[in-house]
Design a protein around this motif. Structure first.
Motif, PDB file in Angstrom:
ATOM      1  N   VAL A  51     -19.067  -8.313  14.700  1.00 22.90           N
ATOM      2  CA  VAL A  51     -19.705  -7.367  15.624  1.00 22.90           C
ATOM      3  C   VAL A  51     -18.659  -6.619  16.441  1.00 22.90           C
ATOM      4  O   VAL A  51     -18.947  -6.126  17.528  1.00 22.90           O
ATOM      5  CB  VAL A  51     -20.706  -8.094  16.546  1.00 22.90           C
ATOM      6  CG1 VAL A  51     -21.870  -8.655  15.752  1.00 22.90           C
ATOM      7  CG2 VAL A  51     -20.026  -9.206  17.351  1.00 22.90           C
ATOM      8  N   THR A  52     -17.447  -6.512  15.909  1.00 23.27           N
ATOM      9  CA  THR A  52     -16.367  -5.831  16.622  1.00 23.27           C
ATOM     10  C   THR A  52     -16.763  -4.406  16.994  1.00 23.27           C
ATOM     11  O   THR A  52     -16.607  -3.978  18.150  1.00 23.27           O
ATOM     12  CB  THR A  52     -15.084  -5.797  15.763  1.00 23.27           C
ATOM     13  OG1 THR A  52     -14.768  -7.130  15.359  1.00 23.27           O
ATOM     14  CG2 THR A  52     -13.926  -5.205  16.548  1.00 23.27           C
ATOM     15  N   ALA A  53     -17.280  -3.669  16.021  1.00 25.81           N
ATOM     16  CA  ALA A  53     -17.655  -2.281  16.275  1.00 25.81           C
ATOM     17  C   ALA A  53     -18.794  -2.191  17.285  1.00 25.81           C
ATOM     18  O   ALA A  53     -18.804  -1.303  18.157  1.00 25.81           O
ATOM     19  CB  ALA A  53     -18.067  -1.601  14.969  1.00 25.81           C
ATOM     20  N   VAL A  54     -19.741  -3.123  17.210  1.00 32.22           N
ATOM     21  CA  VAL A  54     -20.850  -3.144  18.166  1.00 32.22           C
ATOM     22  C   VAL A  54     -20.327  -3.369  19.581  1.00 32.22           C
ATOM     23  O   VAL A  54     -20.764  -2.719  20.540  1.00 32.22           O
ATOM     24  CB  VAL A  54     -21.868  -4.242  17.797  1.00 32.22           C
ATOM     25  CG1 VAL A  54     -22.967  -4.344  18.846  1.00 32.22           C
ATOM     26  CG2 VAL A  54     -22.468  -3.968  16.426  1.00 32.22           C
ATOM     27  N   GLY A  55     -19.357  -4.281  19.717  1.00 37.31           N
ATOM     28  CA  GLY A  55     -18.772  -4.545  21.025  1.00 37.31           C
ATOM     29  C   GLY A  55     -18.053  -3.330  21.585  1.00 37.31           C
ATOM     30  O   GLY A  55     -18.129  -3.046  22.784  1.00 37.31           O
TER      31      GLY A  55
END
Length: 212
Positions: free
Chosen positions: A100-104
């Motif tokens: 979820v790197t991009a979501v973060g």
């Protein structure tokens, strides 16, 4: 359960990794994996998360939707679902890791644009290694950093606390871990067993030489 592993990963897509563990062999607990988030491979070792499950024994429970970060910097939302045999004993786990790197990053950007102050708590970094030695070494190093001193700089109470913390995280459930911890700290095997015994006495845990 291998078809389950492949099916979940295929359903959730390329940002999902599903790992099936057999905790009866900690040094090679990964028996099936689909997807690539943490870099796990079949035959790889359990992580410190698995060690914590073993340390809890009969009290181990599912741990769902927790955040962690890989040593490479990926933000991961994970779930660890404990597997038990017909007698109720823990023997493994089914683990889901979602990148979820991009979501973060988007969440942080939107928060900044909205003028929301305060950064969210930084999730802990987890060592996902296919080599059990690297996992144990990382845990020992992390404890030393938190105590802000080398072994020689620690007093007796701090040394006992270091071993208590490692034991609580299941490090000594791994075969030959006492010897490895001793080597990492630069102390004798006898000293390591001595401080482990003191740590377990302080917590009321019965020493189990077989698990160490």
């Amino acid at each position: 359960m291998t078809p389950v592993v492949d099916g979940i990963a295929a359903t959730l897509g390329p940002l999902c990794e599903v790992v099936l563990h057999d905790y009866r062999r900690p040094e090679a607990s990964v028996v099936a994996v689909a997807g690539s988030v943490t870099g796990r491979t079949v035959g790889g070792a359990m992580s410190e998360i698995g060690m914590r499950v073993l340390a809890r024994g009969a009290e181990a429970a599912d741990d769902l939707n927790y955040l962690t970060r890989t040593r490479g910097g990926r933000l991961v939302k994970s779930s660890t679902m404990v597997l038990r045999d017909s007698a109720g004993a823990v023997f493994g786990a089914l683990c889901l890791n979602l990148d979820v790197t991009a979501v973060g990053q988007v969440h942080s950007l939107l928060g900044t644009l909205a003028g929301l102050d305060g950064a969210p708590a930084e999730p802990p970094t987890t060592t996902f290694g296919n080599d059990i030695d690297s996992v144990v070494d990382a845990l020992v190093d992390a404890h030393q950093v938190r105590q802000r001193g080398s072994w020689a700089e620690l007093d007796r109470a701090e040394r006992v606390e270091l071993f208590r913390g490692l034991d609580a995280r299941g490090v000594f459930a791994v075969r030959r871990a006492v010897e490895q911890v001793a080597a990492r700290l630069g102390i004798s095997r006898a000293s390591a067993y001595h401080y482990l015994s003191l740590a377990r006495a302080a917590t009321g845990t019965t020493p189990d030489g077989g698990s160490a």
